[in-house]
Design an enzyme around this catalytic site. Sequence first.
Site, short mmCIF file in Angstrom:
data_model
loop_
_atom_site.label_atom_id
_atom_site.label_comp_id
_atom_site.label_asym_id
_atom_site.label_seq_id
_atom_site.Cartn_x
_atom_site.Cartn_y
_atom_site.Cartn_z
N TYR A 1 -8.66 16.80 1.02
CA TYR A 1 -9.20 16.45 -0.08
C TYR A 1 -10.59 17.06 -0.10
O TYR A 1 -11.53 17.14 0.87
CB TYR A 1 -9.75 14.90 0.10
CG TYR A 1 -8.53 14.07 -0.41
CD1 TYR A 1 -8.10 13.88 -1.84
CD2 TYR A 1 -7.83 13.15 0.56
CE1 TYR A 1 -7.04 13.11 -2.19
CE2 TYR A 1 -6.70 12.44 0.15
CZ TYR A 1 -6.33 12.38 -1.29
OH TYR A 1 -5.40 11.65 -1.48
N ASP B 1 7.56 17.27 -4.09
CA ASP B 1 7.70 16.02 -3.42
C ASP B 1 7.89 14.87 -4.57
O ASP B 1 7.84 15.10 -5.56
CB ASP B 1 6.26 15.54 -2.32
CG ASP B 1 5.11 15.09 -3.18
OD1 ASP B 1 5.27 14.83 -4.51
OD2 ASP B 1 4.07 15.39 -2.64
N THR C 1 -5.01 18.62 -2.22
CA THR C 1 -4.71 17.47 -3.40
C THR C 1 -5.66 17.75 -4.57
O THR C 1 -6.78 17.56 -4.19
CB THR C 1 -4.72 16.18 -2.63
OG1 THR C 1 -3.74 15.92 -1.63
CG2 THR C 1 -4.30 15.07 -3.69
N ARG D 1 -3.86 0.89 -8.55
CA ARG D 1 -2.77 0.47 -7.92
C ARG D 1 -3.08 -1.10 -7.62
O ARG D 1 -3.69 -1.40 -6.62
CB ARG D 1 -2.60 1.17 -6.53
CG ARG D 1 -2.61 2.48 -6.31
CD ARG D 1 -2.52 3.42 -5.37
NE ARG D 1 -3.01 4.73 -5.45
CZ ARG D 1 -3.24 5.78 -4.74
NH1 ARG D 1 -3.33 5.27 -3.35
NH2 ARG D 1 -3.70 7.01 -4.95
N TYR E 1 0.79 -1.34 0.15
CA TYR E 1 -0.04 0.10 0.16
C TYR E 1 0.94 1.21 0.13
O TYR E 1 0.50 2.25 -0.81
CB TYR E 1 -1.04 -0.13 1.22
CG TYR E 1 -1.57 1.38 1.16
CD1 TYR E 1 -2.48 1.72 0.28
CD2 TYR E 1 -1.40 2.26 2.32
CE1 TYR E 1 -3.24 2.85 0.43
CE2 TYR E 1 -1.87 3.51 2.38
CZ TYR E 1 -2.93 3.91 1.52
OH TYR E 1 -3.73 4.94 1.58
N PRO F 1 2.02 14.57 3.32
CA PRO F 1 1.09 13.87 4.02
C PRO F 1 0.88 12.41 3.67
O PRO F 1 1.15 12.30 2.30
CB PRO F 1 -0.24 14.66 3.43
CG PRO F 1 0.27 15.41 2.26
CD PRO F 1 1.77 15.63 2.61
N LYS G 1 -1.64 20.75 -4.45
CA LYS G 1 -0.62 19.92 -4.41
C LYS G 1 -0.98 18.88 -5.71
O LYS G 1 -2.05 18.35 -5.80
CB LYS G 1 -0.37 18.84 -3.32
CG LYS G 1 0.67 18.00 -3.39
CD LYS G 1 0.80 17.21 -1.92
CE LYS G 1 -0.03 16.06 -1.62
NZ LYS G 1 0.37 14.80 -2.26
N GLY H 1 10.31 10.89 -4.58
CA GLY H 1 11.48 10.45 -4.74
C GLY H 1 12.90 10.57 -3.92
O GLY H 1 14.05 10.34 -4.04
N HIS I 1 1.94 12.66 -6.61
CA HIS I 1 0.99 11.83 -5.87
C HIS I 1 1.93 10.49 -5.54
O HIS I 1 1.40 9.21 -5.65
CB HIS I 1 -0.39 11.59 -6.25
CG HIS I 1 -1.25 11.18 -5.18
ND1 HIS I 1 -2.43 12.09 -4.91
CD2 HIS I 1 -1.33 10.31 -4.04
CE1 HIS I 1 -3.25 11.68 -3.98
NE2 HIS I 1 -2.42 10.63 -3.31
N ARG J 1 15.13 10.71 -1.32
CA ARG J 1 15.95 9.81 -0.61
C ARG J 1 17.33 10.09 0.08
O ARG J 1 18.03 9.53 0.97
CB ARG J 1 16.40 8.51 -1.53
CG ARG J 1 15.21 7.67 -1.80
CD ARG J 1 14.21 7.19 -1.02
NE ARG J 1 13.21 6.36 -1.79
CZ ARG J 1 12.05 7.00 -1.97
NH1 ARG J 1 11.76 8.41 -1.68
NH2 ARG J 1 10.98 6.42 -2.70
N ALA K 1 -1.52 8.73 4.08
CA ALA K 1 -2.71 8.27 4.76
C ALA K 1 -2.70 7.10 5.62
O ALA K 1 -1.61 6.42 5.51
CB ALA K 1 -3.67 7.96 3.69
N ARG L 1 7.39 9.08 1.82
CA ARG L 1 7.71 7.46 2.33
C ARG L 1 9.14 7.53 3.33
O ARG L 1 9.14 6.56 4.22
CB ARG L 1 7.97 6.76 1.02
CG ARG L 1 6.72 6.47 0.15
CD ARG L 1 7.22 5.56 -0.85
NE ARG L 1 5.96 4.97 -1.92
CZ ARG L 1 5.46 5.96 -2.92
NH1 ARG L 1 6.55 6.86 -3.31
NH2 ARG L 1 4.52 5.69 -3.64
N SER M 1 -2.64 14.33 6.90
CA SER M 1 -3.75 13.77 5.70
C SER M 1 -5.12 13.82 6.04
O SER M 1 -5.19 13.59 7.25
CB SER M 1 -3.20 12.36 5.10
OG SER M 1 -4.02 11.81 4.31
#
Lengths: 350, 350, 350, 350
Positions: A128, A274, A154, A163, A24, A77, A219, A276, A243, A278, A79, A298, A106
Site C-alpha cells: 500500500y 484473483d 494495491t 464492510r 473479517y 496477500p 493489483k 472466487g 479486492h 475454489r 492481511a 481465502r 500483505s
Amino acid sequence: MEPLNVWDYERLAAERLSVGAHGYYAGGADDEVTLRDNVEAFRRWRLRPRMLVDVATCTTATTVLGHDVSMPLLVAPVAFQRVAHPDGEVAMALAAKAAGTIMCLSTLSTSTPAEIAATEAPRWFQLYVFRDEGMTRDLIAQARSGGFGALVLTIDAPTRGNRERDVRTAFAIPEDLRIAAFGRGGMTPQQVFDEVSPSLTWHDLERLCSESGLPLLVKGVLTAEDAKLACEHGAHGVVVSNHGGRQLDGVSATIDVLEEVVEAVDGRIEVLVDGGVRRGTDVVKALALGARAVLAGRAPLWGLAVDGEAGARRVLELLRREILSALQLVGCSSPADVTRDRVTRAPAAR
Amino acid sequence: MEPLNVWDYERLAAERLSVGAHGYYAGGADDEVTLRDNVEAFRRWRLRPRMLVDVATCTTATTVLGHDVSMPLLVAPVAFQRVAHPDGEVAMALAAKAAGTIMCLSTLSTSTPAEIAATEAPRWFQLYVFRDEGMTRDLIAQARSGGFGALVLTIDAPTRGNRERDVRTAFAIPEDLRIAAFGRGGMTPQQVFDEVSPSLTWHDLERLCSESGLPLLVKGVLTAEDAKLACEHGAHGVVVSNHGGRQLDGVSATIDVLEEVVEAVDGRIEVLVDGGVRRGTDVVKALALGARAVLAGRAPLWGLAVDGEAGARRVLELLRREILSALQLVGCSSPADVTRDRVTRAPAAR
Amino acid sequence: MEPLNVWDYERLAAERLSVGAHGYYAGGADDEVTLRDNVEAFRRWRLRPRMLVDVATCTTATTVLGHDVSMPLLVAPVAFQRVAHPDGEVAMALAAKAAGTIMCLSTLSTSTPAEIAATEAPRWFQLYVFRDEGMTRDLIAQARSGGFGALVLTIDAPTRGNRERDVRTAFAIPEDLRIAAFGRGGMTPQQVFDEVSPSLTWHDLERLCSESGLPLLVKGVLTAEDAKLACEHGAHGVVVSNHGGRQLDGVSATIDVLEEVVEAVDGRIEVLVDGGVRRGTDVVKALALGARAVLAGRAPLWGLAVDGEAGARRVLELLRREILSALQLVGCSSPADVTRDRVTRAPAAR
Amino acid sequence: MEPLNVWDYERLAAERLSVGAHGYYAGGADDEVTLRDNVEAFRRWRLRPRMLVDVATCTTATTVLGHDVSMPLLVAPVAFQRVAHPDGEVAMALAAKAAGTIMCLSTLSTSTPAEIAATEAPRWFQLYVFRDEGMTRDLIAQARSGGFGALVLTIDAPTRGNRERDVRTAFAIPEDLRIAAFGRGGMTPQQVFDEVSPSLTWHDLERLCSESGLPLLVKGVLTAEDAKLACEHGAHGVVVSNHGGRQLDGVSATIDVLEEVVEAVDGRIEVLVDGGVRRGTDVVKALALGARAVLAGRAPLWGLAVDGEAGARRVLELLRREILSALQLVGCSSPADVTRDRVTRAPAAR
C-alpha cells in the site's frame, strides 16, 4: 472425515474462528453482491475439453514473471493472518514453500518481511502506498532487503470499502498483534486504511516502477483502459482483482472482465487474476481466458485457520491436484497448452 | 402406487440402494454443476409442434449404425450393475431385448460379455483402452466373439473424475463382484481407472478402427474440433457425452453442444448423445438437434435397482411410450420426421 | 375477505375442490414446465406506458370476428365444468353473458349446446373432430342449430397429453355427468380422448371450413408455419394455444410465440391467444403483441368453483376492471390503441 | 445496534409502523413485479471503476436545475408523511435542509406548503392536476408564494394503481390528518385520487409550463417518445419514474429505461430518476447512465418512521457517505466525472 475440498475448509474455518474474525475474512463491501458474484461467475463459463491428447506427462508447473512455480496458483496477500491462526504469515509462507509456489505478503502483515524471508519461501510483497512517503519507502526497502521477488501494488483502495460485518461484530485487530508496516498494534482495520494515500496516480506508479528496483504488478485493474495505462506506465504485470469483493460492491466478477484486460494488454505484460477461486477448474478457466496464473486468498487462509501450516499446505496441495486433473481432462499437458478455445460462455438461464 | 415416470424410479432407487451405491450412480465430479446441467439444459430448449399432420401410424422405430431398434433410445454403458441389483447386466440386457433396443455393456461390467451374449439381446461393447495393450486386445476379442455389434470407445477418461460422494461414503465395489475386464474383484473404482491409458491419441483410434473388425463409436466428444477428428480418423459414430457429469465438472450439458457436433460431422457419420434424458420430449429435442438416438444410463438403472429386469423394462417402456406421444404431439410420424425446426431456444430468464 | 384478484380465486378453488378435480383443472402434461411457463412468460415482457394521453373516455369494448364484446377477453372452452360446480357450463354462460363477452363451449361439456343456447349468452363452440365422422357432423349441426357464432377447432390433440396428476388421484369424470358429445357418462377423460381423430389434416380443415357454415378458428397454433397454413386453408382465425400446458410439455409459453404467429398471419385473419392470463396487464401485453383478444379458461373456472355463476361473473368483472385500468395507465383509450411499441422484452436476468 | 444502511431502516420501520401504514408505503400495484424490479435492476448493472485517479478532494456536491445540492440525491415526494411520523413533512424538510438537499413536497402532504416554507429547506412542489382547475391554480399559487423552486408534475396517474395491500388492510388516512390540497381529512387515498384529472395532455402541460412561473419537471416518463415530447412542450426536466411501482405493474425498472430517456433528451433538459435507490452505488450507476440526480422516497421515509427528523437525516447522511465512497472507489472526484463508461450490463445469468 478429512476435508475434501476448499468448501470443506471454508465450513470448518467458519466453525473455528470467532464471528468477528470469520466475518473479517469472509465478508465483502455493502451487500456483498460482488463477493458472491466472484464465485458464481466461474459457473457462467463452460470448459471445452479436447480428447485423445496424450496427457501422461501432464505438469502443472509454469513461470510467473520468470519465477518457477509448481502451479499457476499463488498465495494472495491477506492481511493480519495471525488473527486466523497464531502462526500467521510465517505458517502460510512455509505452506507456499512446501507447495512450490509464491507467498504474497500483505503490507498489513502481522509478521515482518524479515520473518517471511527467513522461511526462504518464494515471496512477493504487497504494497500500500501511504500518505507518509517515508513509510512507503521504508516498506520497499524492507521488501528489497528481504529478497522479495516483486511488488504487488494495491491500487483499488483510495478509501476503504464499507464492510458492515466488521461494524456489526465490532471487529478490531487484537491489541497484541503488531502490524509490520506500523510497528504497532491495537488498531482497527479502518484506522490503518485511513493512512493509505487517496492521491496516488499513474504518474506516481511510473516513479515507483523505476525507483523500487523490483518488478511491480498493479493489483486492482478491472478495465481495458486501466490495463493499457498499466502497460504504458511501466508495470510488469497486472492483477485483475476487485479486492475479493471488499472494496466497491457492484463491480464485475474478476473472471468476467479478465478477457477484456488480457486483450488490452495484448501480451505486453503478464496478467494474473484473483477472486472466487475454489476449484482447479476455476484455475483452468482463468488460464483459458488469458491469465498467467491466479492468486488465491481465502482458500489457503481457511486451511491456515483450520490447521495452521499443515492446513494451508493441504489446501494448496488439493488445488494443485485439482488443477492437474482439470488439465488432463481438458486435454492439456501443461498450463501453456490451455488456449482460449477451451472455455466458452454458458448459455443464458431460461 | 406404481411409478409413473423416471423421476419416480429415481426416488424409489434412492430409497432402495445403500447410500454408497446410490451416491456412486447418482453422483458426479466436483460440485456436480455439469451433472445438474445435463438435466436442466433440456428445459432451455422449446419444442415447436406442427399441427394437423396425420400421426395415426406413428412409429418410434429407427436404425442406429444400421441396426434396427424399436426407438431412438439405447441403454448406455453403466459400470458394476450388480451393485444396483443382484441380476446386474444380464437383467439389463434382457430388459433392453424386451424393449427392442441395444444394451451397451460396460468394460467395467460385473457380467462377462459371454453372459450378455447368451441373453441374445442386441448389444454393443463399451471399451476402455488400458495401459496393458494385451488386456485391450483381449476385451475386443471377447466383444467380437460375443457378437457385439459395435465398440463404444470412451475417450474422456485419461484420469478419473473427482467424485467426492464416493470418498465421503468410502464406497468400494464389493469384494465378491468380479470385474469382467480384470477377472477379479475387491477393487475401488479408482483402482480400476488407474489402469486406463492416459496416452491414447487419435492415431491410436485410427488403428483401433481398422484392427478391431467392429464398427467403432467414440464416446465423449464435446466439441466441433474433436467431432471432425473423429470423422477423419475412421470412427463410425460419435457419442456426445460428458460421462454423465462424472469426469470434468464445468463442461457444457450435452444437449447444449449437440448441434455444434452435428454441424461439424455434417452427415458423415451418426451422432448419438447421452446425459440428462428423463422424458420422451428430451429424446425428441435431441433428435431435432441432429442426434440419431440417445443413450440413457441412470434412467434404466433406477428401474433395475427398484425391480430388477422388470423395473428396467418398465422404464424403457415408459420412455418408449413418452417418445411415441411426443412424436405425435410434435407432429411427426417417425424419428426421421423430427427436423431442426421442431426445437428452438427458450427465451432467457428475466 | 372478498377475493381481490384471480390468484385469490385460484387459492380458494384449490380449497373447495376435491384433490382429483382440482388436479384435473390445475394440472398440465409431464413435468408441467409449459404450464408454469405460460404464467411466468408474461413477466418477461415489460409495458411501455405513454403519458399525458386523455383517457377519460377509455373503453375496453372491442369486436372479435365481428362480434361485439365488452372486453378483449373471452371465456375459453373448459371441459366437464359441472365437476367444478353443479351449475357447470350454464352458470359459466350466464356469467359470460353478464360480463358482455363470449362463452366458448367445450365439446366435452356437461351441458348440451341447446342448454347453453337457452341462456342467450354470446357463444362459440369448441370442436374436437372424432374418428366417427357422423359424430363430428352431429356436433356441428348442434352448434349451428344452437346459434353458436363460430367453431373453435382444437388441433393440438391427436393424442392426449400425459397428465400424471389425474393418474395419481385416479381422477374420473363422475358417472352421473352426461357428456353432450357422447350422450353418456362414466368415462375417464382418457377414454373420451381415445375417440378423437389422430389423422386430421389441413385438407380436412379446409373441407370443414367450407362445409360447416360457421366461421372457424383453429386453436393450437404455435408456429409461423402453421399460422400460414391456417390462413391458406380457410380458417377465419387462429388461437395461439398450447392447451393450457396440458398436451405437449416443453413447448413455448403462448405469449412468447404470439408475435411469430401474428407476423406470419400478417393481418389476413384474427389472432387470439390463451394460456396464463391472470391480470389485466397480461391482456394488454397480448394486445400489444398483436392479439385481437385473449381466452381465459382457468381464471373464470376458479370463480365458478368458488361461487358458481356469481364467482365466474366476479372474476370476469375483476379482469375487465383490470384491463380498463391497464389501458388507461398505458395511455390507451381502447384496445385498438394498444400498438406494438407498448411492450418490450424485459432485460435478461443477471 | 444503530442501523447501518437503508435496509436496516427498512426493517425497523416495518416493525414500528402499523401493518396498514407500512403496507401503504411499502406496497406497489398488482403483483408488485415492478416494485421489486426497481431494486433488483440495479444489480443487473456493473460498475467499471478506474484506478489511480487522485480522489483526495472528492465531493458529492452538484447542481440540479441550477440549484446547489450537497449530493445528487433529492427527497422524493411521498404522500401523507404524518402517517409515518407525527412530525411528518416538516421533519422531512428539516432533514433535507440539514443534509443540504432538496425536499419535494407532495400535493398530498399533511403539512401546508407554507409550513414547509417556514423550515427554509430547499424545496420543490410535486403537483397533481385535478379535475377542478381552480384547485390546481391554487396549489401552484401556494407553491409560488411559498418559495418552492420548481414544480414536479406527476403524469403517470390518470387513474390510481391497484394497490391490494391497502384493500387487505382497509387502510385509510386517519381522520385527523388534514390534506393540504383539499383542506380536509378522513379520505382514503383512492378518494383523493378520484379527483385527479384523467384528461391531461401535452398541450395542457405546455400551458402549465408557461403559466406557472416556475421551472417544471414531468415525473413519470418511461419512454424515449415521451421524453422527446417533454422537451418539445417546454418541460425543464424529466423524472424517469414508475411511481415506485405503485401505478402500472409490469413496466420496466426505472434504471433500465434511464438510458433510453437520456438519449432521447440528448442534453436539452435535465433527467432525474427515482425508484429502488438503496445504496450509494445505485446513485453512481444512475449518474453513469446520464441522470443528473436521483430522488429517494422510501429510504428517507423509513428513517422518518424510525426516528423522525433525526432518522431521515441519518438516512440522508448515510447515503451521502456511500455516494462519496462510491465516487472515490469508481475513480471520480465529483458527480460530473461519472461518465457512461463507468457502468456496463452484468452478464446474463447462467
